[in-house]
Design a protein around this motif. Sequence first.
Motif, PDB file in Angstrom:
ATOM      1  N   PHE A 173       0.848  -1.238  -0.018  1.00 30.32           N
ATOM      2  CA  PHE A 173       0.056  -0.089   0.026  1.00 30.32           C
ATOM      3  C   PHE A 173       0.892   1.224   0.113  1.00 30.32           C
ATOM      4  O   PHE A 173       1.746   1.531   0.919  1.00 30.32           O
ATOM      5  N   ILE A 174       0.474   1.898  -0.991  1.00 34.64           N
ATOM      6  CA  ILE A 174       1.582   3.193  -1.224  1.00 34.64           C
ATOM      7  C   ILE A 174       0.661   4.413  -1.147  1.00 34.64           C
ATOM      8  O   ILE A 174      -0.351   4.432  -1.768  1.00 34.64           O
ATOM      9  N   TYR A 175       1.014   5.642  -0.557  1.00 36.65           N
ATOM     10  CA  TYR A 175       0.147   6.856  -0.520  1.00 36.65           C
ATOM     11  C   TYR A 175       1.019   8.145  -0.917  1.00 36.65           C
ATOM     12  O   TYR A 175       2.178   7.941  -0.696  1.00 36.65           O
ATOM     13  N   THR A 176       0.311   9.218  -0.983  1.00 42.47           N
ATOM     14  CA  THR A 176       1.039  10.277  -1.372  1.00 42.47           C
ATOM     15  C   THR A 176       0.139  11.477  -1.019  1.00 42.47           C
ATOM     16  O   THR A 176      -1.076  11.319  -1.151  1.00 42.47           O
ATOM     17  N   PHE A 177       0.666  12.525  -0.903  1.00 40.04           N
ATOM     18  CA  PHE A 177      -0.159  13.824  -0.590  1.00 40.04           C
ATOM     19  C   PHE A 177       0.035  14.745  -1.840  1.00 40.04           C
ATOM     20  O   PHE A 177       1.276  14.929  -2.303  1.00 40.04           O
ATOM     21  N   ASP A 178      -0.843  15.608  -2.196  1.00 40.09           N
ATOM     22  CA  ASP A 178      -0.883  16.693  -3.289  1.00 40.09           C
ATOM     23  C   ASP A 178      -1.521  17.887  -2.269  1.00 40.09           C
ATOM     24  O   ASP A 178      -2.618  18.206  -2.514  1.00 40.09           O
ATOM     25  N   THR A 179      -0.598  18.826  -2.173  1.00 41.31           N
ATOM     26  CA  THR A 179      -1.105  19.946  -1.352  1.00 41.31           C
ATOM     27  C   THR A 179      -0.777  21.129  -1.954  1.00 41.31           C
ATOM     28  O   THR A 179       0.343  21.383  -2.475  1.00 41.31           O
ATOM     29  N   ARG A 180      -1.877  22.108  -1.982  1.00 47.89           N
ATOM     30  CA  ARG A 180      -1.659  23.359  -2.417  1.00 47.89           C
ATOM     31  C   ARG A 180      -1.953  24.315  -1.296  1.00 47.89           C
ATOM     32  O   ARG A 180      -2.843  24.215  -0.718  1.00 47.89           O
ATOM     33  N   PHE A 181      -1.066  25.604  -1.411  1.00 45.57           N
ATOM     34  CA  PHE A 181      -1.417  26.438  -0.234  1.00 45.57           C
ATOM     35  C   PHE A 181      -1.027  27.843  -0.834  1.00 45.57           C
ATOM     36  O   PHE A 181      -0.235  28.158  -1.890  1.00 45.57           O
ATOM     37  N   GLY A 182      -1.512  28.804   0.032  1.00 46.03           N
ATOM     38  CA  GLY A 182      -1.172  30.134  -0.497  1.00 46.03           C
ATOM     39  C   GLY A 182      -1.973  31.079   0.422  1.00 46.03           C
ATOM     40  O   GLY A 182      -2.567  30.738   1.402  1.00 46.03           O
ATOM     41  N   SER A 183      -1.804  32.339   0.406  1.00 47.40           N
ATOM     42  CA  SER A 183      -2.426  33.214   1.042  1.00 47.40           C
ATOM     43  C   SER A 183      -3.004  34.433   0.109  1.00 47.40           C
ATOM     44  O   SER A 183      -2.473  34.724  -0.961  1.00 47.40           O
ATOM     45  N   GLU A 184      -4.066  35.107   0.609  1.00 45.04           N
ATOM     46  CA  GLU A 184      -4.437  36.351   0.011  1.00 45.04           C
ATOM     47  C   GLU A 184      -4.875  37.317   0.910  1.00 45.04           C
ATOM     48  O   GLU A 184      -5.245  37.038   1.883  1.00 45.04           O
ATOM     49  N   THR A 185      -4.623  38.625   0.577  1.00 44.32           N
ATOM     50  CA  THR A 185      -4.932  39.988   1.367  1.00 44.32           C
ATOM     51  C   THR A 185      -6.318  40.204   1.207  1.00 44.32           C
ATOM     52  O   THR A 185      -6.785  40.343   0.126  1.00 44.32           O
ATOM     53  N   LYS A 186      -6.982  40.176   2.495  1.00 45.52           N
ATOM     54  CA  LYS A 186      -8.604  40.453   2.490  1.00 45.52           C
ATOM     55  C   LYS A 186      -8.593  41.538   2.447  1.00 45.52           C
ATOM     56  O   LYS A 186      -9.747  42.217   1.977  1.00 45.52           O
ATOM     57  N   VAL A 187      -8.047  42.453   3.325  1.00 44.05           N
ATOM     58  CA  VAL A 187      -8.481  44.147   3.734  1.00 44.05           C
ATOM     59  C   VAL A 187      -6.929  44.537   3.611  1.00 44.05           C
ATOM     60  O   VAL A 187      -6.417  45.068   4.692  1.00 44.05           O
ATOM     61  N   PRO A 188      -6.605  44.982   2.334  1.00 43.40           N
ATOM     62  CA  PRO A 188      -4.974  45.668   2.211  1.00 43.40           C
ATOM     63  C   PRO A 188      -5.050  46.845   2.921  1.00 43.40           C
ATOM     64  O   PRO A 188      -3.924  47.203   3.506  1.00 43.40           O
ATOM     65  N   LEU A 189      -5.867  47.755   3.226  1.00 42.27           N
ATOM     66  CA  LEU A 189      -5.869  49.292   3.785  1.00 42.27           C
ATOM     67  C   LEU A 189      -5.566  49.232   5.151  1.00 42.27           C
ATOM     68  O   LEU A 189      -4.861  49.454   5.855  1.00 42.27           O
ATOM     69  N   LEU A 190      -6.497  48.039   5.621  1.00 40.88           N
ATOM     70  CA  LEU A 190      -6.328  47.951   7.152  1.00 40.88           C
ATOM     71  C   LEU A 190      -5.131  47.337   7.648  1.00 40.88           C
ATOM     72  O   LEU A 190      -4.573  47.688   8.648  1.00 40.88           O
ATOM     73  N   ILE A 221      -0.492  29.210   7.535  1.00 44.04           N
ATOM     74  CA  ILE A 221      -0.247  28.235   6.526  1.00 44.04           C
ATOM     75  C   ILE A 221       0.076  26.917   6.763  1.00 44.04           C
ATOM     76  O   ILE A 221      -0.504  25.849   6.341  1.00 44.04           O
ATOM     77  N   ASP A 222       0.955  26.840   7.606  1.00 44.03           N
ATOM     78  CA  ASP A 222       1.806  25.528   7.972  1.00 44.03           C
ATOM     79  C   ASP A 222       0.522  24.638   9.131  1.00 44.03           C
ATOM     80  O   ASP A 222       0.294  23.592   8.793  1.00 44.03           O
ATOM     81  N   GLN A 223      -0.296  25.651  10.076  1.00 45.02           N
ATOM     82  CA  GLN A 223      -1.082  25.248  10.781  1.00 45.02           C
ATOM     83  C   GLN A 223      -2.133  24.648   9.907  1.00 45.02           C
ATOM     84  O   GLN A 223      -2.682  23.521  10.229  1.00 45.02           O
ATOM     85  N   SER A 224      -2.591  25.449   9.066  1.00 44.21           N
ATOM     86  CA  SER A 224      -3.573  24.807   7.976  1.00 44.21           C
ATOM     87  C   SER A 224      -3.493  23.692   7.230  1.00 44.21           C
ATOM     88  O   SER A 224      -4.154  22.738   7.122  1.00 44.21           O
ATOM     89  N   ARG A 225      -2.095  23.633   6.781  1.00 39.90           N
ATOM     90  CA  ARG A 225      -1.789  22.591   6.042  1.00 39.90           C
ATOM     91  C   ARG A 225      -1.688  21.186   6.817  1.00 39.90           C
ATOM     92  O   ARG A 225      -2.022  20.181   6.138  1.00 39.90           O
ATOM     93  N   ARG A 226      -1.165  21.317   8.149  1.00 42.15           N
ATOM     94  CA  ARG A 226      -1.097  20.218   8.900  1.00 42.15           C
ATOM     95  C   ARG A 226      -2.487  19.715   9.176  1.00 42.15           C
ATOM     96  O   ARG A 226      -2.855  18.452   9.276  1.00 42.15           O
ATOM     97  N   ARG A 227      -3.658  20.752   9.394  1.00 44.49           N
ATOM     98  CA  ARG A 227      -4.765  20.101   9.694  1.00 44.49           C
ATOM     99  C   ARG A 227      -5.540  19.481   8.421  1.00 44.49           C
ATOM    100  O   ARG A 227      -6.100  18.558   8.601  1.00 44.49           O
TER     101      ARG A 227
END
Length: 108
Positions: free
Chosen positions: A2-19, A73-79
């Motif tokens: 049995f072999i398994y793998t992860f395909d993970t994509r991550f990033g961030s976006e600014t929701k309120v740039p001025l604030l 991002i790291d916490q979200s990735r692990r979850r």
Amino acid sequence: LFIYTFDTRFGSETKVPLLGTITLGIFPAEQARVSTTCSGAFIDTRTGFVYGVVEASDSTDQLANFWTTTDAIDQSRRRAESRAFKGMVDQAIESWKRIVETYGMVRM
């Protein structure tokens, strides 16, 4: 095997740039996003025959500020990877039962 793998994509976006600019990056104006898929396969090592494949996906996001985006991002990735792995294992258990029922009595 049995072999398994992860395909993970991550990033961030600014929701309120001025604030974020006004508060010098302290206010949580970033959204960390992660999506992952965990895939597995049951393979006969002698013949290469694939008895079954399983897959589970999960995604999550988390608010962050300029200073904590990498940690968020790291916490979200692990979850997300943990939940996807658990879902894949649950499917693998059921798939294994079907494989044994179907091929369990075959002699090679």
